[in-house]
Design a protein around this motif. Structure first.
Motif, mmCIF file in Angstrom:
data_model
loop_
_atom_site.group_PDB
_atom_site.id
_atom_site.type_symbol
_atom_site.label_atom_id
_atom_site.label_comp_id
_atom_site.label_asym_id
_atom_site.label_seq_id
_atom_site.Cartn_x
_atom_site.Cartn_y
_atom_site.Cartn_z
ATOM 1 N N THR A 13 45.815 42.386 14.625
ATOM 2 C CA THR A 13 44.775 42.878 13.711
ATOM 3 C C THR A 13 44.951 44.360 13.408
ATOM 4 N N ALA A 14 45.434 45.132 14.375
ATOM 5 C CA ALA A 14 45.691 46.557 14.113
ATOM 6 C C ALA A 14 46.812 46.703 13.087
ATOM 7 N N THR A 15 47.856 45.909 13.221
ATOM 8 C CA THR A 15 48.964 45.940 12.259
ATOM 9 C C THR A 15 48.478 45.556 10.871
ATOM 10 N N GLU A 16 47.643 44.545 10.791
ATOM 11 C CA GLU A 16 47.094 44.110 9.497
ATOM 12 C C GLU A 16 46.201 45.199 8.891
ATOM 13 N N LYS A 17 45.402 45.858 9.721
ATOM 14 C CA LYS A 17 44.527 46.931 9.241
ATOM 15 C C LYS A 17 45.362 48.068 8.641
ATOM 16 N N VAL A 18 46.473 48.411 9.280
ATOM 17 C CA VAL A 18 47.361 49.463 8.784
ATOM 18 C C VAL A 18 47.988 49.049 7.457
ATOM 19 N N ARG A 19 48.446 47.799 7.361
ATOM 20 C CA ARG A 19 49.057 47.312 6.123
ATOM 21 C C ARG A 19 48.045 47.336 4.973
ATOM 22 N N ILE A 20 46.822 46.925 5.249
ATOM 23 C CA ILE A 20 45.775 46.937 4.224
ATOM 24 C C ILE A 20 45.500 48.370 3.769
ATOM 25 N N ALA A 21 45.409 49.303 4.723
ATOM 26 C CA ALA A 21 45.169 50.707 4.368
ATOM 27 C C ALA A 21 46.311 51.256 3.517
ATOM 28 N N GLN A 22 47.536 50.959 3.896
ATOM 29 C CA GLN A 22 48.697 51.411 3.114
ATOM 30 C C GLN A 22 48.603 50.901 1.673
ATOM 31 N N ASN A 23 48.373 49.622 1.530
ATOM 32 C CA ASN A 23 48.299 49.035 0.185
ATOM 33 C C ASN A 23 47.135 49.619 -0.608
ATOM 34 N N LEU A 24 46.026 49.841 0.042
ATOM 35 C CA LEU A 24 44.859 50.396 -0.630
ATOM 36 C C LEU A 24 45.139 51.812 -1.129
ATOM 37 N N TRP A 25 45.692 52.668 -0.274
ATOM 38 C CA TRP A 25 46.004 54.042 -0.683
ATOM 39 C C TRP A 25 47.028 54.055 -1.816
ATOM 40 N N ASN A 26 47.952 53.125 -1.817
ATOM 41 C CA ASN A 26 48.964 53.092 -2.876
ATOM 42 C C ASN A 26 48.401 52.678 -4.228
ATOM 43 N N THR A 27 47.152 52.201 -4.268
ATOM 44 C CA THR A 27 46.512 51.940 -5.565
ATOM 45 C C THR A 27 46.168 53.251 -6.263
ATOM 46 N N ARG A 28 45.987 54.327 -5.491
ATOM 47 C CA ARG A 28 45.582 55.642 -6.002
ATOM 48 C C ARG A 28 44.260 55.554 -6.764
ATOM 49 N N ASP A 29 43.378 54.704 -6.297
ATOM 50 C CA ASP A 29 42.060 54.517 -6.894
ATOM 51 C C ASP A 29 41.011 55.074 -5.925
ATOM 52 N N PRO A 30 40.546 56.310 -6.150
ATOM 53 C CA PRO A 30 39.634 56.954 -5.193
ATOM 54 C C PRO A 30 38.385 56.143 -4.861
ATOM 55 N N GLU A 31 37.770 55.538 -5.854
ATOM 56 C CA GLU A 31 36.547 54.759 -5.615
ATOM 57 C C GLU A 31 36.832 53.559 -4.721
ATOM 58 N N VAL A 33 39.404 53.138 -2.634
ATOM 59 C CA VAL A 33 39.783 53.592 -1.295
ATOM 60 C C VAL A 33 38.541 53.993 -0.502
ATOM 61 N N ALA A 34 37.632 54.709 -1.119
ATOM 62 C CA ALA A 34 36.440 55.203 -0.422
ATOM 63 C C ALA A 34 35.577 54.068 0.132
ATOM 64 N N ARG A 35 35.618 52.905 -0.493
ATOM 65 C CA ARG A 35 34.811 51.774 -0.007
ATOM 66 C C ARG A 35 35.284 51.247 1.348
ATOM 67 N N ALA A 36 36.464 51.645 1.805
ATOM 68 C CA ALA A 36 36.965 51.223 3.114
ATOM 69 C C ALA A 36 36.390 52.079 4.243
ATOM 70 N N GLU A 48 40.930 70.607 5.522
ATOM 71 C CA GLU A 48 39.679 70.231 4.845
ATOM 72 C C GLU A 48 38.875 69.296 5.721
ATOM 73 N N PHE A 49 37.565 69.500 5.729
ATOM 74 C CA PHE A 49 36.654 68.663 6.484
ATOM 75 C C PHE A 49 35.683 68.028 5.493
ATOM 76 N N LEU A 50 35.628 66.706 5.508
ATOM 77 C CA LEU A 50 34.826 65.964 4.542
ATOM 78 C C LEU A 50 33.799 65.112 5.273
ATOM 79 N N SER A 51 32.718 64.818 4.570
ATOM 80 C CA SER A 51 31.696 63.944 5.117
ATOM 81 C C SER A 51 31.135 63.079 3.995
ATOM 82 N N GLY A 52 31.287 61.778 4.143
ATOM 83 C CA GLY A 52 30.704 60.836 3.196
ATOM 84 C C GLY A 52 31.622 60.430 2.065
ATOM 85 N N ARG A 53 31.297 59.301 1.476
ATOM 86 C CA ARG A 53 32.134 58.723 0.422
ATOM 87 C C ARG A 53 32.248 59.597 -0.817
ATOM 88 N N ASP A 54 31.175 60.267 -1.208
ATOM 89 C CA ASP A 54 31.251 61.109 -2.409
ATOM 90 C C ASP A 54 32.302 62.200 -2.237
#
Length: 135
Positions: A13-31, A33-36, A48-54
């Motif tokens: 499941t950790a390997t699958e989570k990493v693969r999903i994250a990789q594929n998601l980031w490669n969409t280059r769709d900020p909205e 990606v942020a839903r994850a 940089e230090f960020l807090s929250g989806r916005d």
């Protein structure tokens, strides 16, 4: 909709989570990606230090405007319970056409529902020639 991958993680499941994250980031769709991430997710990305989806959406929008033709590969490094560590590399070019390779490590912590609550990223960049591209 598929069942979310939730902690505690196994190697599979950790390997699958990493693969999903990789594929998601490669969409280059900020909205998308942020839903994850949890609505109150906390990030450190370089200095940089960020807090929250916005804030995540604003950060990723800036990132992918600057890092053109972005392509990322992530590899599982370690996992336990609700945490995963990854190593990654990505390539992108800047507005002047200079290609860059970036390497780093990320530490992730997940909420019980499987959304990422904490992302801590350390990243280093260096110039590459187009002929040196691997991704």
């Amino acid at each position: 909709m598929s069942t979310p991958i939730i902690p505690p993680f196994t190697a599979e499941t950790a390997t699958e989570k990493v693969r999903i994250a990789q594929n998601l980031w490669n969409t280059r769709d900020p909205e998308r990606v942020a839903r994850a991430y949890t609505p109150d997710s906390r990030w450190r990305n370089r200095d940089e230090f960020l807090s929250g989806r916005d804030e995540i959406v604003r950060f990723l929008t800036r990132k992918w405007q600057r890092e053109r033709d972005y392509r990322l590969v992530k590899h599982l490094w370690a996992w336990t319970g609700d945490r995963i560590a990854v190593r990654f590399e990505y390539e992108s070019r800047d507005a002047d056409g200079q290609w860059w390779r970036s390497h780093g490590n990320e530490l992730w912590q997940f909420a019980p529902d499987g959304l990422m609550a904490v992302r801590d990223a350390s990243i280093n960049d260096y110039r590459i020639e187009p002929s040196e591209r691997r991704l």
